[in-house]
Design a protein around this motif. Structure first.
Motif, PDB file in Angstrom:
ATOM      1  N   UNK A 299       0.939  -1.180   0.039  1.00 28.89           N
ATOM      2  CA  UNK A 299      -0.134  -0.029  -0.128  1.00 28.89           C
ATOM      3  C   UNK A 299       0.776   1.188   0.122  1.00 28.89           C
ATOM      4  N   UNK A 300       2.232   1.227   0.610  1.00 30.27           N
ATOM      5  CA  UNK A 300       2.967   2.116   0.425  1.00 30.27           C
ATOM      6  C   UNK A 300       2.302   3.407   1.210  1.00 30.27           C
ATOM      7  N   UNK A 301       2.282   4.729   0.487  1.00 32.19           N
ATOM      8  CA  UNK A 301       1.798   5.864   0.987  1.00 32.19           C
ATOM      9  C   UNK A 301       0.297   6.116   0.617  1.00 32.19           C
ATOM     10  N   UNK A 302      -0.260   5.203  -0.194  1.00 32.27           N
ATOM     11  CA  UNK A 302      -1.553   5.604  -0.766  1.00 32.27           C
ATOM     12  C   UNK A 302      -2.685   5.797   0.721  1.00 32.27           C
ATOM     13  N   UNK A 303      -2.605   4.856   1.323  1.00 37.15           N
ATOM     14  CA  UNK A 303      -3.765   5.131   2.465  1.00 37.15           C
ATOM     15  C   UNK A 303      -3.217   6.012   3.542  1.00 37.15           C
ATOM     16  N   UNK A 304      -1.579   6.214   3.680  1.00 34.34           N
ATOM     17  CA  UNK A 304      -1.108   7.115   4.789  1.00 34.34           C
ATOM     18  C   UNK A 304      -1.435   8.667   4.352  1.00 34.34           C
ATOM     19  N   UNK A 305      -1.476   8.970   2.960  1.00 36.61           N
ATOM     20  CA  UNK A 305      -1.749  10.410   2.433  1.00 36.61           C
ATOM     21  C   UNK A 305      -3.362  10.290   2.588  1.00 36.61           C
ATOM     22  N   UNK A 306      -4.126   9.382   2.307  1.00 35.07           N
ATOM     23  CA  UNK A 306      -5.472   9.569   2.295  1.00 35.07           C
ATOM     24  C   UNK A 306      -6.082   9.813   3.618  1.00 35.07           C
ATOM     25  N   UNK A 307      -5.434   9.351   4.562  1.00 34.71           N
ATOM     26  CA  UNK A 307      -6.075   9.308   6.156  1.00 34.71           C
ATOM     27  C   UNK A 307      -5.088  10.185   6.879  1.00 34.71           C
ATOM     28  N   UNK A 308      -4.016  10.692   6.402  1.00 33.76           N
ATOM     29  CA  UNK A 308      -3.391  11.852   7.118  1.00 33.76           C
ATOM     30  C   UNK A 308      -2.405  11.106   8.312  1.00 33.76           C
ATOM     31  N   UNK A 309      -2.016   9.950   8.047  1.00 35.08           N
ATOM     32  CA  UNK A 309      -1.163   9.041   8.982  1.00 35.08           C
ATOM     33  C   UNK A 309       0.111   9.514   8.982  1.00 35.08           C
ATOM     34  N   UNK A 310       0.546   9.956  10.499  1.00 39.85           N
ATOM     35  CA  UNK A 310       1.881  10.392  10.403  1.00 39.85           C
ATOM     36  C   UNK A 310       3.037   9.507  11.306  1.00 39.85           C
ATOM     37  N   UNK A 311       2.251   8.639  11.705  1.00 37.66           N
ATOM     38  CA  UNK A 311       3.152   7.293  12.393  1.00 37.66           C
ATOM     39  C   UNK A 311       2.283   6.112  12.579  1.00 37.66           C
ATOM     40  N   UNK A 312       2.872   4.934  12.678  1.00 31.84           N
ATOM     41  CA  UNK A 312       2.376   3.514  12.799  1.00 31.84           C
ATOM     42  C   UNK A 312       2.944   2.913  14.131  1.00 31.84           C
TER      43      UNK A 312
END
Length: 371
Positions: A299-312
């Motif tokens: 998924x790489x940055x697709x969902x992190x950009x979509x959900x504004x995820x800064x850390x996991x």
């Protein structure tokens, strides 16, 4: 004066002005040791992450000189490693081996602020917090330590030291506060880092608790997977955005496994979404941790950009109507949110038609990885 002489005089004045503007107005020196000789050093713009200049290390020293029209927050990169952060401004800036900068007004202030924070830590650690008197003093030191960045920002709102100190706490601020601060302070409004953070916070607000989940599609090995295919209407879904290299992510797998075992037959599904990870590493981790739920790989940055995820890990709980009811909870907090949700949930009964379908005709859902 003839027209030719006049034009020539104007050209010479213009050239003189350009030459004056091109004169170096800052130097930066940083001792790194002779072991770093002949390696590359870069002067970076800390705020924009752009390279400003580069030199080869010589005689164990990194030395930059150049012309700057307005101050900037700089960062050194030496032989591929991150170095000190400081303020690039007019004057001779000297950076010590421990990373402290001096020689110009803002750098002197910056180092004084860092020294005070270091002194607080040393004094705090020297106290016996089991002693009532020293415990009171420790509490005061802790309050001072936590408030020092905001105090330094308040004293330096019109310069880049203020911006740097503001950013130390900006990631904990709500969007409304960031918007208000940017509106009232041009230094903040012009910051590339703060603009990016503001956009991330806006996206988070669109995908926070009370909002419907956003769908996305990932392609891996020639196959496209829609996130929505794993979020079943009428059931709760835990979504785990994770990566194989992430220690905190791995620690949360045990928590999610226990929740899955407890509620998988009562209306709870789990789907993993591997982000910022090499697909082959994700696949190995799925097998080594024996994950019993499907995982979207690559998924790489697709969902992190979509959900504004800064850390996991970033863990969501989505209700049967597709509404996010928990976000960014871990450990006991995550367990409580899931327990509370499942305590009032009643799984819909299968219809008579569904019950009559022979099991042999029901095909298992495809997943990205086989378990």
């Amino acid at each position: 004066m003839s027209k030719t002489a006049f034009l020539l005089s104007g050209a010479l004045l213009s050239l003189s002005a350009c030459a004056l503007e091109a004169q170096p107005n800052y130097t930066v020196t940083y001792p790194v040791g002779v072991d770093a000789n002949n390696t590359m050093a870069y002067l970076m713009n800390w705020d924009s992450a752009e390279k400003v200049d580069s030199v080869v290390v010589s005689d164990g020293v990194v030395k930059f000189e150049g012309h700057i029209d307005a101050p900037m927050i700089g960062r050194l990169m030496v032989n591929g490693k991150r170095g000190p952060i400081f303020i690039v401004e007019n004057g001779n800036i000297e950076i010590s081996q421990d990373g402290n900068s001096a020689g110009t007004p803002l750098n002197d202030k910056f180092t004084a602020s860092k020294k005070r924070m270091s002194d607080i830590v040393k004094e705090f650690n020297s106290l016996d917090r089991n002693d009532s008197i020293q415990a009171v003093k420790a509490k005061g030191l802790l309050n001072e330590y936590e408030s020092l960045p905001s105090k330094t920002y308040a004293d330096n709102k019109d310069n880049l030291l203020g911006l740097y100190m503001y950013m130390q706490g900006a990631y904990e601020l709500p969007l409304s506060q960031v918007d208000a601060d940017m509106a009232s302070n041009p230094v903040l409004a012009n910051s590339k880092q703060l603009q990016a953070l503001r956009n991330t916070l806006a996206v988070q607000a669109e995908t926070g608790v009370g909002k419907h989940y956003k769908d996305f599609t990932v392609e891996y090995n020639g196959k496209k997977e829609a996130f929505s295919s794993y979020v079943k209407p009428g059931r709760y879904t835990i979504v785990d955005f994770w990566a194989s290299w992430c220690g905190p992510c791995v620690r949360q797998l045990k928590v999610i496994k226990e929740l899955y075992a407890k509620y998988k037959d009562k209306g709870l599904d789990v789907v993993g979404v591997a982000v910022w990870d090499k697909p082959e590493d994700t696949e190995k981790a799925i097998k080594s941790h024996e994950l019993p739920w499907p995982c979207i790989i690559n998924a790489q940055t697709i969902p992190t950009d979509l959900y504004g995820i800064q850390g996991i890990p970033c863990i969501l709980l989505i209700n049967p109507d597709g509404i996010i009811v928990s976000r960014d909870k871990q450990g006991a907090d995550l367990v409580k949110d899931v327990d509370d949700a499942m305590a009032t949930y009643k799984a819909p009964e299968a219809s008579a038609d569904a019950k009559s379908v022979p099991m042999a005709t029901i095909q298992p859902a495809d997943t990205v990885a086989a378990f």
